[in-house]
Design an enzyme around this catalytic site. Structure first.
Site, PDB file in Angstrom:
ATOM      1  N   TYR A  42      11.522   3.133  -5.317  1.00 53.45           N
ATOM      2  CA  TYR A  42       9.910   3.311  -5.255  1.00 53.45           C
ATOM      3  C   TYR A  42       9.997   4.971  -5.738  1.00 53.45           C
ATOM      4  CZ  TYR A  42       9.977  -0.121  -1.193  1.00 53.45           C
ATOM      5  OH  TYR A  42       9.770  -1.445  -0.503  1.00 53.45           O
ATOM      6  N   LEU A  44       0.500  -3.730   7.975  1.00 50.50           N
ATOM      7  CA  LEU A  44      -0.801  -3.351   9.246  1.00 50.50           C
ATOM      8  C   LEU A  44      -1.394  -3.601   7.550  1.00 50.50           C
ATOM      9  CD1 LEU A  44      -0.481   0.678   9.976  1.00 50.50           C
ATOM     10  CD2 LEU A  44      -0.680  -1.343  11.263  1.00 50.50           C
ATOM     11  N   GLY A  45      -0.983  -4.610   7.072  1.00 45.68           N
ATOM     12  CA  GLY A  45      -1.974  -5.162   6.107  1.00 45.68           C
ATOM     13  C   GLY A  45      -1.915  -4.398   4.843  1.00 45.68           C
ATOM     14  N   GLY A  46      -0.760  -3.725   4.577  1.00 41.32           N
ATOM     15  CA  GLY A  46       0.066  -2.152   2.885  1.00 41.32           C
ATOM     16  C   GLY A  46      -1.566  -2.406   2.306  1.00 41.32           C
TER      17      GLY A  46
HETATM   18  N1  LIG Z   1      10.042  -5.780   1.088  1.00 40.48           N
HETATM   19  C1  LIG Z   1       9.665  -5.758   0.194  1.00 40.48           C
HETATM   20  O1  LIG Z   1       9.044  -6.421  -0.861  1.00 40.48           O
HETATM   21  C2  LIG Z   1       8.056  -4.487   0.923  1.00 40.48           C
HETATM   22  C3  LIG Z   1       7.210  -4.392   0.501  1.00 40.48           C
HETATM   23  C4  LIG Z   1       6.288  -3.559   0.360  1.00 40.48           C
HETATM   24  C5  LIG Z   1       6.313  -2.696   1.522  1.00 40.48           C
HETATM   25  N2  LIG Z   1       8.055  -2.939   1.892  1.00 40.48           N
HETATM   26  C6  LIG Z   1       8.270  -1.771   2.817  1.00 40.48           C
HETATM   27  O2  LIG Z   1       7.325  -2.161   4.510  1.00 40.48           O
HETATM   28  C7  LIG Z   1       6.893  -1.130   4.347  1.00 40.48           C
HETATM   29  C8  LIG Z   1       5.655  -0.802   5.603  1.00 40.48           C
HETATM   30  O3  LIG Z   1       4.739  -1.793   3.637  1.00 40.48           O
HETATM   31  P1  LIG Z   1       3.754  -0.353   3.302  1.00 40.48           P
HETATM   32  O4  LIG Z   1       4.003   0.530   3.456  1.00 40.48           O
HETATM   33  O5  LIG Z   1       3.537  -0.863   2.182  1.00 40.48           O
HETATM   34  O6  LIG Z   1       2.259  -1.094   4.626  1.00 40.48           O
HETATM   35  P2  LIG Z   1       1.856  -0.734   5.833  1.00 40.48           P
HETATM   36  O7  LIG Z   1       2.655  -0.788   6.665  1.00 40.48           O
HETATM   37  O8  LIG Z   1       1.461  -2.478   5.772  1.00 40.48           O
HETATM   38  O9  LIG Z   1       0.467  -0.094   5.636  1.00 40.48           O
HETATM   39  C9  LIG Z   1       0.518   0.903   4.569  1.00 40.48           C
HETATM   40  C10 LIG Z   1      -1.035   1.431   4.404  1.00 40.48           C
HETATM   41  O10 LIG Z   1      -1.522   1.532   5.784  1.00 40.48           O
HETATM   42  C11 LIG Z   1      -2.123   3.190   6.134  1.00 40.48           C
HETATM   43  N3  LIG Z   1      -1.789   3.395   7.537  1.00 40.48           N
HETATM   44  C12 LIG Z   1      -0.621   3.694   7.837  1.00 40.48           C
HETATM   45  N4  LIG Z   1      -0.983   3.488   9.333  1.00 40.48           N
HETATM   46  C13 LIG Z   1      -2.542   4.227   9.225  1.00 40.48           C
HETATM   47  C14 LIG Z   1      -3.332   4.428  10.361  1.00 40.48           C
HETATM   48  N5  LIG Z   1      -2.611   4.964  11.633  1.00 40.48           N
HETATM   49  N6  LIG Z   1      -4.407   4.196   9.933  1.00 40.48           N
HETATM   50  C15 LIG Z   1      -5.273   4.026   9.198  1.00 40.48           C
HETATM   51  N7  LIG Z   1      -3.957   4.100   8.310  1.00 40.48           N
HETATM   52  C16 LIG Z   1      -2.500   3.560   8.484  1.00 40.48           C
HETATM   53  C17 LIG Z   1      -1.580   4.038   5.136  1.00 40.48           C
HETATM   54  O11 LIG Z   1      -1.855   5.092   4.680  1.00 40.48           O
HETATM   55  P3  LIG Z   1      -1.532   6.583   5.035  1.00 40.48           P
HETATM   56  O12 LIG Z   1      -0.602   6.510   3.828  1.00 40.48           O
HETATM   57  O13 LIG Z   1      -3.002   7.025   4.345  1.00 40.48           O
HETATM   58  O14 LIG Z   1      -1.496   6.513   6.299  1.00 40.48           O
HETATM   59  C18 LIG Z   1      -0.818   3.352   3.660  1.00 40.48           C
HETATM   60  O15 LIG Z   1      -2.129   2.444   3.358  1.00 40.48           O
HETATM   61  C19 LIG Z   1       6.638  -0.186   2.948  1.00 40.48           C
HETATM   62  O16 LIG Z   1       6.815   1.543   3.664  1.00 40.48           O
HETATM   63  C20 LIG Z   1       8.878   0.169   2.820  1.00 40.48           C
HETATM   64  O17 LIG Z   1       9.101   0.302   3.286  1.00 40.48           O
HETATM   65  C21 LIG Z   1       8.408  -3.735   1.336  1.00 40.48           C
END
Ligand SMILES: NC(=O)c1ccc[n+]([C@@H]2O[C@H](COP(=O)([O-])OP(=O)(O)OC[C@H]3O[C@@H](n4cnc5c(N)ncnc54)[C@H](OP(=O)(O)O)[C@@H]3O)[C@@H](O)[C@H]2O)c1
Length: 290
Positions: free
Chosen positions: A68, A220-222
């Site tokens: 990252y 949260l849908g990524g």
């Molecule tokens: N193993 C893998 O292949 C893999 C792949 C993807 C991710 N990951 C891990 O999984 C974690 C979670 O996934 P993710 O961060 O991609 O996606 P997520 O948690 O599903 O969603 C993150 C998105 O939602 C927004 N968000 C978060 N809280 C919110 C709220 N309360 N209200 C409105 N929008 C909100 C964030 O924007 P804001 O910044 O504006 O809040 C961001 O755009 C990552 O951080 C990473 O550590 C692992």
């Protein structure tokens, strides 16, 4: 942090066969890098504030990777939190690299994995990594069948050398989990799963029977956060936000689910952590799921 906040972060979970116990509500650090998970964030102080706020609120499970940024996210974690508080579990992942074109390419040779471990150790400021997930590239956001014996054997060698305490898997099928368990103990599986994407229902239940953590990525849908009128109406009735309902639904889905929602915003972080206090009735669980 007081006992009340510990109790409300979704309760605790111990990774199987380990002394690592975490609150079920954790934090995913991927959103702390710049746009496209590349380069520094627009607001470096804000990124540090999010991490410090998470730990102050009782979060003791942070998900990251040295790819990252690359390197950037781990360096921010180190700057914000090192020396790390006792009990903080940082879970990282290996298996990809980011060339200058910003794409995501597999990096699973023994040399790649060894370099990846040392990159994580250096950038996080650690001597040993608590948990390392082998991130299988598959079809980027979903797994593809195929043997993972070679890279997992190389990772298990790094574990035997004392650089890694525990091993997990990411973006894998049930068959790949079974193949891996013949090579080393697996403490967690991190796959794409949320209210709108439930391909892993059978796998979650199977891992729950074994006491293995299931950690949904994109909870949260990524990159396209979840939106639906049903979610909004359930949230409205509960006086909660749609994102809180989406997270609470995952906590209710199975006791082995650990959450690592990602955000670059302290306000969103606080909102997300609040999901740990939300009780969904069986009816609300059923409605949210449709
Ligand atoms: N193993 C893998 O292949 C893999 C792949 C993807 C991710 N990951 C891990 O999984 C974690 C979670 O996934 P993710 O961060 O991609 O996606 P997520 O948690 O599903 O969603 C993150 C998105 O939602 C927004 N968000 C978060 N809280 C919110 C709220 N309360 N209200 C409105 N929008 C909100 C964030 O924007 P804001 O910044 O504006 O809040 C961001 O755009 C990552 O951080 C990473 O550590 C692992």
């Amino acid at each position: 942090m007081n006992e009340r906040s510990r109790a409300t972060l979704g309760g605790r979970f111990t990774f199987p066969g380990t002394s690592l116990t975490v609150q079920r509500m954790g934090y995913g650090a991927m959103q702390l890098a710049g746009p496209g998970v590349w380069g520094p964030p627009k607001d470096p102080d804000g990124a540090i504030a999010v991490l410090r706020e998470a730990v102050a609120a009782g979060v003791n499970h942070i998900d990251t990777s040295d790819f990252y940024g690359p390197h950037v996210t781990n360096q921010i974690i180190r700057k914000a939190l090192h020396p790390y508080p006792a009990g903080l579990v940082i879970v990282t992942k290996l298996g990809a690299r980011r060339p200058p074109d910003k794409s995501w390419q597999p990096a699973i040779s023994p040399e790649d994995l060894t370099t990846g471990v040392h990159d994580n150790l250096r950038n996080l400021g650690l001597d040993v990594l608590d948990v390392v997930n082998l991130r299988v590239m598959g079809a980027i956001d979903s797994p593809l069948e195929g043997s993972i014996e070679a890279p997992l054997t190389a990772l298990a060698d790094l574990q035997r050398r004392g650089l890694i305490r525990h091993v997990g898997l990411s973006n894998v099928t049930a068959a790949q989990v079974a193949e891996a368990q013949a090579i080393t103990d697996i403490v967690c599986v991190q796959n794409n799963y949320n209210l709108a994407r439930r391909d892993d229902d059978a796998l979650i239940d199977d891992l729950a029977r074994q006491g293995i953590a299931y950690v949904p990525f994109f909870p949260l849908g990524g990159f396209s956060p979840l939106q639906s009128s049903t979610l909004s109406s359930v949230a409205g009735r509960l006086g909660a936000t749609p994102m809180q309902v989406a997270l609470a639904w995952l906590l209710h889905r199975s006791p082995n689910i650990l959450l690592i929602p990602g955000t670059s915003s302290v306000a969103h972080l606080r909102e997300n952590l609040g999901a740990g206090e939300l009780t969904l009735s069986p009816a609300a669980v059923a409605v949210a799921a449709h």
